[in-house]
Scaffold this motif. Sequence first.
Motif, PDB file in Angstrom:
ATOM      1  N   CYS A 163       0.975  -1.457   0.321  1.00  0.00           N
ATOM      2  CA  CYS A 163      -0.202   0.177   0.041  1.00  0.00           C
ATOM      3  C   CYS A 163       0.909   0.721   0.498  1.00  0.00           C
ATOM      4  N   LYS A 164       1.213   1.623  -0.725  1.00  0.00           N
ATOM      5  CA  LYS A 164       0.617   3.810  -0.627  1.00  0.00           C
ATOM      6  C   LYS A 164      -0.073   4.677  -0.684  1.00  0.00           C
ATOM      7  N   LEU A 165       0.121   5.510   0.288  1.00  0.00           N
ATOM      8  CA  LEU A 165      -0.813   6.853   0.678  1.00  0.00           C
ATOM      9  C   LEU A 165       0.174   8.244   0.361  1.00  0.00           C
ATOM     10  N   ARG A 166      -1.079   8.530  -0.278  1.00  0.00           N
ATOM     11  CA  ARG A 166       0.756  10.675  -0.552  1.00  0.00           C
ATOM     12  C   ARG A 166      -0.862  11.710  -0.385  1.00  0.00           C
ATOM     13  N   VAL A 207      -4.041  -7.750  -8.860  1.00  0.00           N
ATOM     14  CA  VAL A 207      -4.938  -6.028  -8.696  1.00  0.00           C
ATOM     15  C   VAL A 207      -4.644  -5.447  -9.081  1.00  0.00           C
ATOM     16  N   LEU A 208      -4.287  -3.933  -9.247  1.00  0.00           N
ATOM     17  CA  LEU A 208      -4.210  -3.096  -8.648  1.00  0.00           C
ATOM     18  C   LEU A 208      -4.516  -1.173  -8.003  1.00  0.00           C
ATOM     19  N   MET A 209      -4.777  -1.413  -7.574  1.00  0.00           N
ATOM     20  CA  MET A 209      -6.016  -0.373  -7.342  1.00  0.00           C
ATOM     21  C   MET A 209      -5.580   1.447  -7.149  1.00  0.00           C
ATOM     22  N   GLU A 210      -5.927   2.013  -7.548  1.00  0.00           N
ATOM     23  CA  GLU A 210      -5.028   3.583  -7.582  1.00  0.00           C
ATOM     24  C   GLU A 210      -6.258   4.228  -7.477  1.00  0.00           C
ATOM     25  N   ALA A 211      -5.482   6.004  -6.946  1.00  0.00           N
ATOM     26  CA  ALA A 211      -6.983   7.048  -6.447  1.00  0.00           C
ATOM     27  C   ALA A 211      -6.169   7.660  -6.209  1.00  0.00           C
ATOM     28  N   MET A 212      -6.875   9.147  -7.479  1.00  0.00           N
ATOM     29  CA  MET A 212      -6.218  10.406  -6.591  1.00  0.00           C
ATOM     30  C   MET A 212      -7.411  11.256  -6.477  1.00  0.00           C
ATOM     31  N   THR A 239      -4.693  14.255  -2.663  1.00  0.00           N
ATOM     32  CA  THR A 239      -4.643  13.086  -1.883  1.00  0.00           C
ATOM     33  C   THR A 239      -3.904  11.826  -3.361  1.00  0.00           C
ATOM     34  N   TRP A 240      -3.500  11.015  -2.842  1.00  0.00           N
ATOM     35  CA  TRP A 240      -3.615   9.517  -3.951  1.00  0.00           C
ATOM     36  C   TRP A 240      -2.937   8.809  -3.353  1.00  0.00           C
ATOM     37  N   GLY A 241      -2.807   7.381  -4.075  1.00  0.00           N
ATOM     38  CA  GLY A 241      -1.941   6.068  -3.274  1.00  0.00           C
ATOM     39  C   GLY A 241      -2.696   5.178  -4.476  1.00  0.00           C
ATOM     40  N   GLY A 242      -1.883   4.042  -3.919  1.00  0.00           N
ATOM     41  CA  GLY A 242      -2.724   2.457  -4.921  1.00  0.00           C
ATOM     42  C   GLY A 242      -2.728   1.891  -3.653  1.00  0.00           C
ATOM     43  N   ILE A 243      -2.866   0.395  -3.825  1.00  0.00           N
ATOM     44  CA  ILE A 243      -2.129  -0.877  -3.470  1.00  0.00           C
ATOM     45  C   ILE A 243      -2.478  -1.719  -4.583  1.00  0.00           C
TER      46      ILE A 243
END
Length: 319
Positions: A180-183, A301-306, A311-315
């Motif tokens: 997981c990465k959060l930004r 599966v790669l989930m990502e959002a902004m 805020t943005w990030g992916g899992i």
Amino acid sequence: MTRSVIAGVGSALPRHILTNDDLSKIVDTTDAWITERTGIKARHIAGDDETTKSLAVEAARNALAHAGLEASAVDLIVLATSTPDHTFPATATEVQAELGITKGAAFDLQAVCSGFIYALTTADALIKSGQATCALVIGSETFSRILDWNDRATCVLFGDGAGAFVITANDGEEGGIMNCKLRSDGRYQNKLYVDGGPSTTKTVGHLRMEGREVFKHAVTNMHEVIGEILRAADVKVADIDWFVPHQANKRILDTTAGKLGVPTEKFIVTLDKHGNTSAASIPLAFDYGVKQGLIKRGQLVLMEAMGGGFTWGGILARF
Ligand code: UT7
């Protein structure tokens, strides 16, 4: 080592569908403009009897049924929303009561369109630290309530809905949530925001956005965070079976796919049917992918959002 496994997924949509043609009767827009610039054809709009809580409860029940679990197994609810039923208490506690759950913890989390990525990361960390064993992670929104229906630049983009994952602790099993990465970068808060709030205007306010600026940052940030996740997990982009992105704009998805060098067919796309449902868009798209027989057990599966904040990030997860 304890891992968080995606045991079940579910979603819920309001009954009423608002098409682009319907919108062209409300504001100065056309189906052609909306389709060409965004890829959106329709969105669901909550009726008076449908709220962030009611949609969340329905999505949660569907996810529990998919997991084959009773609500009594749940000891954590993390609900991502920017459109809670009330300023407080957290909609998560209202969902908890409705589901008859009296143990564990329930709280809301607000990271706008990245909310589900933040919520799933939080639930994963609480499971891995031993504080929870079975979590409902929900994204639920009624953005139609905070739209300025006179502003054609924003009101055509968003819709209402909810999606939910059931996440369970699993010792020794491979897969589950892998990275997981959060930004966030608060310098860009005024590019996408709501112009009201309890502590300032004492009103709910309306959504405001500089679309072009958000678009530019979305493409850059998505590409960057996906790269970080792949490097951290030592996974090649070609090994990803499905990308489940936040559904804001088909052109963002196409540009991201192009920059990654992967076919757009690997991206689950629901924005034509749902519009941008903010924190609900990833679990809604994930559930759609599973129900359509696209996303299968064992796949990467790669989930990502902004979203707002920024805020943005992916899992990265093995389903
Ligand atoms: O979920 C959080 C993340 N959000 C996003 O990622 C959204 C990112 N941004 C976008 O998706 C796009 O920027 C939009 C879809 C919001 C806008 O597309 P655009 O290609 O950036 O258009 P624009 O805002 O630059 O507007 C172009 C033209 C303008 O007219 P002029 O000034 O060129 O005469 C707008 O007034 O399109 C006009 N316009 C519309 N025309 C018909 C704006 N909205 C509409 C509309 N119908 N609904």
